[in-house]
Design a protein around this motif. Structure first.
Motif, PDB file in Angstrom:
ATOM      1  N   HIS A 256      27.523  -4.885 -36.700  1.00 58.90           N
ATOM      2  CA  HIS A 256      28.396  -3.710 -36.699  1.00 58.90           C
ATOM      3  C   HIS A 256      27.902  -2.755 -35.616  1.00 58.90           C
ATOM      4  O   HIS A 256      26.699  -2.547 -35.446  1.00 58.90           O
ATOM      5  CB  HIS A 256      28.350  -3.038 -38.072  1.00 58.90           C
ATOM      6  N   GLN A 257      28.862  -2.170 -34.890  1.00 57.91           N
ATOM      7  CA  GLN A 257      28.513  -1.351 -33.723  1.00 57.91           C
ATOM      8  C   GLN A 257      28.580   0.135 -34.082  1.00 57.91           C
ATOM      9  O   GLN A 257      29.604   0.779 -33.893  1.00 57.91           O
ATOM     10  CB  GLN A 257      29.482  -1.668 -32.579  1.00 57.91           C
ATOM     11  N   ARG A 260      23.348   2.011 -30.956  1.00 58.75           N
ATOM     12  CA  ARG A 260      22.535   1.059 -30.202  1.00 58.75           C
ATOM     13  C   ARG A 260      21.098   0.986 -30.748  1.00 58.75           C
ATOM     14  O   ARG A 260      20.488  -0.076 -30.778  1.00 58.75           O
ATOM     15  CB  ARG A 260      22.513   1.513 -28.735  1.00 58.75           C
ATOM     16  N   ILE A 263      21.063  -1.175 -33.835  1.00 62.22           N
ATOM     17  CA  ILE A 263      21.250  -2.580 -33.442  1.00 62.22           C
ATOM     18  C   ILE A 263      19.944  -3.149 -32.888  1.00 62.22           C
ATOM     19  O   ILE A 263      19.493  -4.230 -33.298  1.00 62.22           O
ATOM     20  CB  ILE A 263      22.390  -2.693 -32.400  1.00 62.22           C
ATOM     21  N   THR A 279      26.419  -6.295 -27.870  1.00 64.29           N
ATOM     22  CA  THR A 279      26.529  -4.840 -28.055  1.00 64.29           C
ATOM     23  C   THR A 279      27.756  -4.322 -27.318  1.00 64.29           C
ATOM     24  O   THR A 279      27.876  -4.508 -26.103  1.00 64.29           O
ATOM     25  CB  THR A 279      25.269  -4.130 -27.518  1.00 64.29           C
ATOM     26  N   THR A 280      28.656  -3.693 -28.069  1.00 65.45           N
ATOM     27  CA  THR A 280      29.875  -3.120 -27.458  1.00 65.45           C
ATOM     28  C   THR A 280      30.053  -1.657 -27.851  1.00 65.45           C
ATOM     29  O   THR A 280      31.093  -1.068 -27.576  1.00 65.45           O
ATOM     30  CB  THR A 280      31.133  -3.912 -27.888  1.00 65.45           C
ATOM     31  N   VAL A 281      29.021  -1.094 -28.493  1.00 59.17           N
ATOM     32  CA  VAL A 281      29.135   0.292 -28.942  1.00 59.17           C
ATOM     33  C   VAL A 281      29.339   1.234 -27.744  1.00 59.17           C
ATOM     34  O   VAL A 281      29.966   2.290 -27.871  1.00 59.17           O
ATOM     35  CB  VAL A 281      27.892   0.680 -29.798  1.00 59.17           C
ATOM     36  N   ASN A 286      31.845   3.645 -32.705  1.00 63.69           N
ATOM     37  CA  ASN A 286      31.884   3.022 -34.028  1.00 63.69           C
ATOM     38  C   ASN A 286      33.335   2.953 -34.498  1.00 63.69           C
ATOM     39  O   ASN A 286      33.941   3.979 -34.808  1.00 63.69           O
ATOM     40  CB  ASN A 286      31.027   3.848 -34.995  1.00 63.69           C
ATOM     41  N   SER A 291      34.800  -2.987 -35.736  1.00 65.49           N
ATOM     42  CA  SER A 291      33.787  -3.095 -34.683  1.00 65.49           C
ATOM     43  C   SER A 291      33.286  -4.519 -34.472  1.00 65.49           C
ATOM     44  O   SER A 291      33.091  -4.949 -33.337  1.00 65.49           O
ATOM     45  CB  SER A 291      32.620  -2.137 -34.947  1.00 65.49           C
ATOM     46  N   ALA A 295      33.815  -6.785 -31.125  1.00 62.36           N
ATOM     47  CA  ALA A 295      32.651  -7.301 -30.393  1.00 62.36           C
ATOM     48  C   ALA A 295      32.757  -8.823 -30.230  1.00 62.36           C
ATOM     49  O   ALA A 295      32.438  -9.364 -29.162  1.00 62.36           O
ATOM     50  CB  ALA A 295      31.362  -6.922 -31.116  1.00 62.36           C
TER      51      ALA A 295
END
Ligand code: UT7
Length: 329
Positions: A256-257, A260, A263, A279-281, A286, A291, A295
């Motif tokens: 879940h983003q 960072r 994560i 990682t796409t945050v 969020n 999320s 991702a």
């Protein structure tokens, strides 16, 4: 319809698609109207921008776009689907569900559609739920959708929360296949947890049965942060134990983003190589239940996630709720 035994069927990934709102809001845009800075947001969270729903864009329209993209990716049509599960905490209306609105917009009058609410863990809960339906033999193909417009739950004067969230949707098509045809692919194991004693750390301060308003998101960010890494590690370790796998076996870790730092700390605690962490945050902020599938979409579309890869998804969110699922893609 025949009801195959639980051991005989696997829920296999057949398609994936996403839909983001058109409007992108950067940290610098927020700094023009709030006492915040790009530097603070990037350093504390890794977030650089978020998509924010505009006029005509709602949770169900974004979810519909994601569902259509996932169906196209699977080479399937609405007639092939008999279960629609939407993970969301920001529905268009108190009822009917987002899922039935998407079902109708797809032109489906058969099958079952319902929403599931586990906040940021919603997509993991929805994958686990759809997997159990499919493996029971009661349904053949499921659209599992994470769709949110958290921008409409935010207090835009509260810099401690409003910079953290964004809107979007993504969808997965899961198909029940006999184990011999699945060839090792599918949802291998899932682990769901919740503990309602943590309610006050992350909640929305309104609702139909209390204030008769939608309310705004409230969060004790530090408290959530403190619990997140341990909870995530517990359920990921449960998934490793149940499947006889370890961090070294993973191809991709798709958490879940939210932040960072959470994560990175989770991956480090679990001994997962940083190169395997998606990682796409930075791009989406969020997006709660959306999320993880967002991702997955990014990492599948850029060629990272490929058929046969071992993919761990995990999330933790309001409630608290938390969970993991291990998928052979
Ligand atoms: O899916 C689960 C959902 N939630 C999460 O995962 C969130 C978990 N928590 C977090 O990600 C972090 O706790 C935050 C990013 C929310 C906050 O980071 P932090 O390092 O825990 O900062 P903090 O809350 O302790 O605040 C530090 C300072 C405070 O100022 P003082 O009291 O030290 O003077 C805040 O007022 O930063 C200030 N601050 C900000 N400054 C600039 C809080 N928000 C902002 C902001 N811009 N947007």
């Amino acid at each position: 319809m025949t009801h195959a035994s639980d051991a005989g069927l696997r829920s296999v990934v057949a398609g994936l698609g996403s839909r983001l709102p058109r409007r992108v809001v950067s940290n610098a845009d927020l700094a023009k109207v709030l006492d915040t800075s790009d530097e603070w947001i990037v350093q504390r969270t890794g977030i650089r921008q978020r998509h924010v729903a505009g006029e005509g864009e709602t949770t169900s329209t974004l979810g519909l776009g994601a569902a259509q993209a996932a169906l196209a990716d699977a080479g399937l049509g609405p007639a092939d689907i008999d279960l629609v599960v939407v993970a969301t905490s920001s529905p268009d209306y108190t009822f009917p569900s987002v899922a039935t609105q998407i079902q109708a917009a797809l032109g489906m009058t058969h099958g079952a559609a319902f929403d599931l609410q586990a906040v940021c863990s919603g997509f993991v809960f929805a994958v686990a739920t759809a997997d159990k339906f499919l493996r029971s033999g009661s349904h053949r193909r499921a659209l599992v959708i994470g769709a949110e417009t958290f921008s409409r739950l935010l207090d835009w004067t509260d810099r401690t929360t409003c910079v953290l969230f964004g809107d979007g949707a993504a969808a997965l098509v899961l198909e029940a296949l006999p184990a011999e045809e699945a060839n090792g692919r599918g949802v291998l194991t899932s682990h769901l947890r919740s503990d309602g004693r943590h309610r006050d750390k992350l909640f929305v301060d309104g609702g139909p049965s209390t204030t008769q308003t939608t309310g705004h998101l409230r969060m004790a960010g530090r408290d959530v942060f403190r619990h997140a890494v341990g909870m995530v590690a517990d359920v990921v370790n449960d998934a490793f134990a149940a499947s006889g796998t370890s961090a070294a076996d993973l191809d991709w870790f798709v958490p879940h983003q939210a932040n960072r730092r959470i994560i990175d700390a989770s991956a480090e605690k679990l001994g997962i190589d940083a190169a395997k962490v998606v990682t796409t945050v930075d791009l989406h902020a969020n997006t709660s239940a959306a999320s993880i599938p967002l991702a997955l979409s990014v990492a599948r579309d850029d060629g990272r996630i490929k058929r046969g890869d071992l993919v761990m998804i995990e999330a933790m969110g309001g409630g608290f709720t938390w969970g993991s699922a291990l998928i052979r893609w």
